[in-house]
Design an enzyme around this catalytic site. Structure first.
Site, PDB file in Angstrom:
ATOM      1  N   ALA A  61      17.466  63.946  66.690  1.00 12.81           N
ATOM      2  CA  ALA A  61      17.311  65.255  66.775  1.00 12.81           C
ATOM      3  C   ALA A  61      16.271  65.892  67.615  1.00 12.81           C
ATOM      4  O   ALA A  61      15.213  64.982  68.094  1.00 12.81           O
ATOM      5  CB  ALA A  61      16.741  65.547  65.102  1.00 12.81           C
ATOM      6  N   GLY A 100      18.813  60.904  64.946  1.00 14.54           N
ATOM      7  CA  GLY A 100      19.850  61.646  64.753  1.00 14.54           C
ATOM      8  C   GLY A 100      21.201  61.215  65.319  1.00 14.54           C
ATOM      9  O   GLY A 100      22.384  61.415  65.006  1.00 14.54           O
ATOM     10  N   GLU A 103      22.393  58.374  63.396  1.00 16.98           N
ATOM     11  CA  GLU A 103      22.760  58.852  62.256  1.00 16.98           C
ATOM     12  C   GLU A 103      24.552  59.614  62.474  1.00 16.98           C
ATOM     13  O   GLU A 103      25.274  59.335  61.570  1.00 16.98           O
ATOM     14  CB  GLU A 103      22.081  60.082  61.557  1.00 16.98           C
ATOM     15  CG  GLU A 103      20.509  59.404  60.949  1.00 16.98           C
ATOM     16  CD  GLU A 103      20.000  60.417  60.568  1.00 16.98           C
ATOM     17  OE1 GLU A 103      19.496  61.334  61.327  1.00 16.98           O
ATOM     18  OE2 GLU A 103      19.635  60.276  59.439  1.00 16.98           O
ATOM     19  N   GLU A 123      12.256  57.725  63.554  1.00 15.31           N
ATOM     20  CA  GLU A 123      11.809  58.866  62.805  1.00 15.31           C
ATOM     21  C   GLU A 123      10.321  58.819  62.397  1.00 15.31           C
ATOM     22  O   GLU A 123       9.340  59.536  62.448  1.00 15.31           O
ATOM     23  CB  GLU A 123      12.543  59.434  61.774  1.00 15.31           C
ATOM     24  CG  GLU A 123      13.782  60.253  62.071  1.00 15.31           C
ATOM     25  CD  GLU A 123      14.967  59.188  62.626  1.00 15.31           C
ATOM     26  OE1 GLU A 123      14.795  58.067  62.684  1.00 15.31           O
ATOM     27  OE2 GLU A 123      15.929  59.731  62.739  1.00 15.31           O
TER      28      GLU A 123
HETATM   29  N1  COA Z   1      13.623  65.561  71.014  1.00 25.27           N
HETATM   30  C1  COA Z   1      13.210  66.539  71.912  1.00 25.27           C
HETATM   31  N2  COA Z   1      13.018  66.064  73.187  1.00 25.27           N
HETATM   32  C2  COA Z   1      13.193  64.727  73.599  1.00 25.27           C
HETATM   33  C3  COA Z   1      13.464  63.798  72.437  1.00 25.27           C
HETATM   34  C4  COA Z   1      13.861  64.412  71.356  1.00 25.27           C
HETATM   35  N3  COA Z   1      13.881  63.574  70.190  1.00 25.27           N
HETATM   36  N4  COA Z   1      13.782  62.527  73.062  1.00 25.27           N
HETATM   37  C5  COA Z   1      13.234  62.759  74.489  1.00 25.27           C
HETATM   38  N5  COA Z   1      12.985  63.871  74.658  1.00 25.27           N
HETATM   39  C6  COA Z   1      12.710  64.641  76.291  1.00 25.27           C
HETATM   40  C7  COA Z   1      11.168  64.319  76.769  1.00 25.27           C
HETATM   41  O1  COA Z   1      10.224  65.224  76.112  1.00 25.27           O
HETATM   42  C8  COA Z   1      11.683  64.383  78.157  1.00 25.27           C
HETATM   43  O2  COA Z   1      11.340  65.806  78.152  1.00 25.27           O
HETATM   44  P1  COA Z   1      10.645  66.318  79.471  1.00 25.27           P
HETATM   45  O3  COA Z   1      11.647  65.877  80.646  1.00 25.27           O
HETATM   46  O4  COA Z   1      10.582  67.644  79.442  1.00 25.27           O
HETATM   47  O5  COA Z   1       9.426  65.754  79.742  1.00 25.27           O
HETATM   48  C9  COA Z   1      12.794  63.922  78.323  1.00 25.27           C
HETATM   49  O6  COA Z   1      13.604  64.263  76.955  1.00 25.27           O
HETATM   50  C10 COA Z   1      13.048  62.650  78.758  1.00 25.27           C
HETATM   51  O7  COA Z   1      12.234  61.618  77.736  1.00 25.27           O
HETATM   52  P2  COA Z   1      11.522  60.382  78.163  1.00 25.27           P
HETATM   53  O8  COA Z   1      11.040  59.618  77.067  1.00 25.27           O
HETATM   54  O9  COA Z   1      10.759  60.729  79.185  1.00 25.27           O
HETATM   55  O10 COA Z   1      12.788  59.454  78.879  1.00 25.27           O
HETATM   56  P3  COA Z   1      13.047  58.159  78.794  1.00 25.27           P
HETATM   57  O11 COA Z   1      14.210  57.900  79.759  1.00 25.27           O
HETATM   58  O12 COA Z   1      11.712  57.230  79.339  1.00 25.27           O
HETATM   59  O13 COA Z   1      13.240  57.604  77.498  1.00 25.27           O
HETATM   60  C11 COA Z   1      14.326  57.650  75.159  1.00 25.27           C
HETATM   61  C12 COA Z   1      14.441  58.041  76.652  1.00 25.27           C
HETATM   62  C13 COA Z   1      15.446  58.304  74.388  1.00 25.27           C
HETATM   63  C14 COA Z   1      14.349  56.283  74.920  1.00 25.27           C
HETATM   64  C15 COA Z   1      13.105  58.354  74.583  1.00 25.27           C
HETATM   65  O14 COA Z   1      12.995  59.765  75.132  1.00 25.27           O
HETATM   66  C16 COA Z   1      12.877  58.258  73.020  1.00 25.27           C
HETATM   67  O15 COA Z   1      12.567  57.247  72.592  1.00 25.27           O
HETATM   68  N6  COA Z   1      13.046  59.510  72.362  1.00 25.27           N
HETATM   69  C17 COA Z   1      12.704  59.743  71.334  1.00 25.27           C
HETATM   70  C18 COA Z   1      13.398  59.199  70.340  1.00 25.27           C
HETATM   71  C19 COA Z   1      13.034  59.588  68.725  1.00 25.27           C
HETATM   72  O16 COA Z   1      12.158  59.366  68.328  1.00 25.27           O
HETATM   73  N7  COA Z   1      14.046  60.025  68.079  1.00 25.27           N
HETATM   74  C20 COA Z   1      14.076  60.524  66.922  1.00 25.27           C
HETATM   75  C21 COA Z   1      13.765  61.819  66.515  1.00 25.27           C
HETATM   76  S1  COA Z   1      13.567  62.430  65.025  1.00 25.27           S
END
Ligand code: COA
Ligand code: NAD
Length: 689
Positions: A61, A100, A103, A123
């Site tokens: 999400a 999400g 999900e 989460e």
């Molecule tokens: N919501 C909003 N923005 C998100 C996001 C999320 N769930 N996950 C990543 N982003 C954004 C980051 O803020 C970053 O933004 P920026 O470029 O403006 O700084 C961009 O996406 C890239 O994220 P980053 O973490 O730097 O990339 P990465 O390639 O190192 O890692 C993931 C990718 C998907 C593994 C990592 O972003 C991640 O673990 N995300 C969160 C997952 C999460 O907790 N999801 C549950 C949400 S409730």
């Protein structure tokens, strides 16, 4: 940035396209709802294949929306429509499918993942629980026990583990092609996940997991709630449990814990190379020279090797080279034991290490990191050798904790090539690195430091060249406050327990015992000459501990006793020593309550951090939050030191500091910045940025 949809024969393809990570926000949910309308209006479809464009399936999400009220269509409703769609959906997962994103995949009739995919419900790391069926559908695929662990700790699993646990039905290098090839009849028979039953877990297993959560994530609400929800999947009707999950998600996302964890999540991602350096393309580095293979040097070398770099490690003599190799072997053994590295990987990494006494062997290294004893003469001698051995383009970094990098660089023909890279122990594990800008440091050296941090997967925080930089400077003030409380009426165990009660991973005395009391002692002696005579010197007990050889864990005794090398035991002798030193210092002792201890320690840290901001030694309050949370065990659920300070409010911080100043004006004099923020109604977060 849409949800793409197209049809080829009997297959429909729905592709998420929200760069960079396909986070599912309002537009993605609307796009999916539109795609569902379109699919329901088609004839002759036998499957819908859901995938993500780019490197992610979907990162979850969109957490940026969590501060605003939810806007329809809501994710649980979209997931339900996918599950109930007359045409079966298949999730074709390449890259991360998280939160999400997973999900949505769980609502599909089948899941195919690439071996490199990572699947999880992280989460709880953001202080919430899954809000679109994750706690109910996941246990129906993998059983309550495995799901509870995955959801409570928020740790994703790789494709292969997802396949063996039943989370995905198949592995394929090209999941979309594999989804096209799934047998139509089998797909039609696949039951919606919600109609399956979840294999329950034994009550004792769940209790053990609850205890593990309490020990590893003390004071955090979301993991326990997640555990209860997952456990309920085996007994409660699906729709009832889903409503409970959604209610918990909406309640938790508003709570201070989730706000704080979100703040740190985005602060970490914002800690990137400053705009002023963005234009500089640092020369690619393939070989790094590490000088010193002790605690820090060995950890740094392993971090470099693990990131694919070649390493030349220089030590003083053959014995020291052997010790450095042994230090590295210990790290490898821990990695093998913890399953963080395979034997093959470890051997390949070790083969890229050249441990030597010859600086000349480092020729061709684009960067050298010095990690020798904390002694200015030793460090300057090392850089003189490096200057002779390496090309003029090579960047020099010092891992000094307290020494002035300008003084270290002063002997160099080109001091602008030197930058501070302050790693934290153990350097291959801790994600924080302070990049220290000395007065002379060139933008080229800074850009190289940022590029290295990125390559190592570390979180870089820029610090100015002041005593202790950002982290140790704040920590020193914390220590001073704690030492004063100790002398004035407390004990190490009372202070430790107050600070762990606040959420610190460890109290200051247990920490000192772990790192050794001699290091801080040597540092105090270095500063003796420059000490402000008007300031109280509360370290009398700490000095006496060192004089009596009570150096901490390594001596078997420090602030605590460690009989037989086992767990710590309170030591009445220490209490006697404190009382005696207090008598010498003519202090009349009094009891301190836990909240008083916490208030004094945190206010001292906040005041020092405000000075750091005021002097421009840190870029922003958020970067100070990263330093304190990632490097010093400040409770993540409080968002780091300055996020906590803003929660208190600068006005309240000022009032309390002023009240304490009546007791000791030299120590508690509030920073100008705090008074300014209090007067203007601004927050710490508004400073810098
Ligand atoms: N919501 C909003 N923005 C998100 C996001 C999320 N769930 N996950 C990543 N982003 C954004 C980051 O803020 C970053 O933004 P920026 O470029 O403006 O700084 C961009 O996406 C890239 O994220 P980053 O973490 O730097 O990339 P990465 O390639 O190192 O890692 C993931 C990718 C998907 C593994 C990592 O972003 C991640 O673990 N995300 C969160 C997952 C999460 O907790 N999801 C549950 C949400 S409730
Ligand atoms: P250490 O005593 O464990 O290791 C120092 C190593 O440097 C020894 O192996 C020694 O043989 C080697 N050495 C000394 N002089 C040398 C020379 N001229 N050439 C090559 N090798 C030489 O020390 P450490 O804890 O690894 O600390 C190293 C540096 O890192 C210090 O500046 C320290 O302040 C800093 N630091 C330490 C920590 C920590 O927690 N230990 C954290 C951050 C920074």
């Amino acid at each position: 940035m849409p949800v793409h949809r197209r049809r080829e024969g009997a297959a429909a393809f729905v592709e998420l396209d929200f760069p960079p990570v396909n986070a599912i926000g309002r537009d993605a949910r609307r796009g999916l709802a539109d795609a569902l309308d379109w699919i329901e209006a088609q004839d002759g479809l036998d499957r819908v294949i859901l995938s993500g464009r780019g490197t992610c399936f979907a990162a979850g999400a969109d957490a940026r929306e969590f501060d605003a009220p939810p806007v329809p269509p809501h994710l649980p409703d979209v997931a339900r429509r996918i599950e109930d769609c007359p045409v079966p959906w298949i999730a074709a997962i390449s890259g991360p499918a998280l939160g999400g994103g997973l999900e949505l995949a769980l609502a599909c009739r089948a899941r195919i993942a690439s071996p490199k995919a990572s699947l999880g419900l992280p989460e709880t790391t953001l202080g919430v629980v899954p809000g679109a069926g994750g706690t109910q559908r996941l246990p129906r695929l993998v059983g309550v026990e495995r799901a509870a662990r995955m959801v409570a700790f928020g740790r994703p699993v790789a494709g292969a583990e997802a396949a063996t646990s039943g989370l995905v039905e198949a592995l394929a290098d090209d999941p979309v092609a594999a989804a096209c090839a799934v047998d139509t009849a089998r797909l039609r028979e696949a039951a919606p996940v919600r109609t399956r039953s979840a294999a329950p877990a034994a009550a004792a297993t769940l209790e053990a997991l609850r205890a593990e959560i309490a020990a590893k994530l003390p004071g955090r609400a979301a993991p326990g709630v997640a555990l209860d929800l997952v456990a309920g999947a085996a007994s409660s009707p699906f729709d009832e449990a889903l409503a409970a999950e959604r209610a918990a998600f909406l309640r938790l996302r508003e709570a201070p814990e989730a706000r704080a964890l979100r703040h740190l999540f985005f602060a970490e991602r914002a800690a990137k190379v400053p705009a002023s350096l963005a234009e500089i393309a640092p020369a690619p580095i393939e070989r790094v020279c590490v000088v010193g293979g002790g605690t820090m040097g060995a950890g740094i070398a392993w971090a470099l090797l693990s990131a694919g770099l070649d390493v030349t490690l220089v030590e003083t003599d053959d014995e020291a080279v052997a010790r450095a190799r042994a230090n590295l072997d210990k790290i490898v053994a821990q990695g093998l034991k913890g399953g963080h590295v395979s034997k093959g990987q470890a051997d390949e990494r070790r083969a890229r290490l050249d441990a030597t006494t010859e600086f000349g062997r480092a020729q061709g290294a684009g960067l050298a990191i010095e990690a020798v004893f904390e002694d200015i003469g030793a460090k300057r001698a090392v850089f003189a050798r490096l200057e002779a051995a390496l090309g003029a383009e090579a960047i020099f970094a010092t891992n000094t904790s307290y020494l002035d990098p300008d003084a270290i660089a002063a002997g160099l023909a080109d001091p602008s090539r030197l930058v501070g890279l302050h790693f934290f122990a153990p350097a291959h594990v801790m994600r924080l690195v302070e990049i220290v800008r000395a007065k002379e440091t060139s933008p080229r050296a800074l850009a190289a430091a940022y590029a290295l941090a990125k390559r190592l997967g570390k979180v870089p925080v820029l610090a100015g060249a002041c005593e202790g930089f950002v982290g140790n400077r704040i920590y020193a003030r914390y220590r001073e406050a704690a030492e004063t409380i100790l002398l004035d009426g407390s004990t190490p165990w009372e202070i430790d327990s107050a600070m762990t009660g606040f959420g610190f991973a460890m109290g200051p005395y247990e920490t000192q015992d772990l790192s050794g009391l001699d290091i801080a002692f040597a540092n105090r002696r270095r500063k003796d000459a420059a000490r402000d005579p008007a300031r109280r010197y509360p370290f009398v007990v700490a000095d006496r501990m060192v004089a009596e050889g009570r150096l901490g864990r390594k001596a078997g005794v420090g602030w605590y006793r460690y009989p037989g090398g086992g767990p710590r035991v309170d030591d009445p002798l220490v209490e006697d020593m404190i009382a005696e030193e207090a008598r010498f210092a003519k202090v009349s002792r009094r009891a301190f309550a836990a909240d008083e201890i916490v208030e004094r320690c945190t206010l001292a840290m906040i005041d020092e951090a405000a000075r750091i901001l005021e002097e421009g030694m840190a870029r922003s309050a958020a970067e100070i939050d990263l330093v304190t949370a990632l490097g010093y065990g400040f409770p993540r659920a409080r968002g780091g030191l300055m996020f906590h300070a803003d929660a208190l409010g600068p006005a309240r911080v000022l009032t309390r500091l002023e009240a304490l100043a009546a007791e000791d004006a030299a120590f508690w004099r509030p920073a100008k910045l705090i008074a300014e923020l209090a007067a203007s109604g601004r927050t710490f977060a508004s400073v810098g940025g």
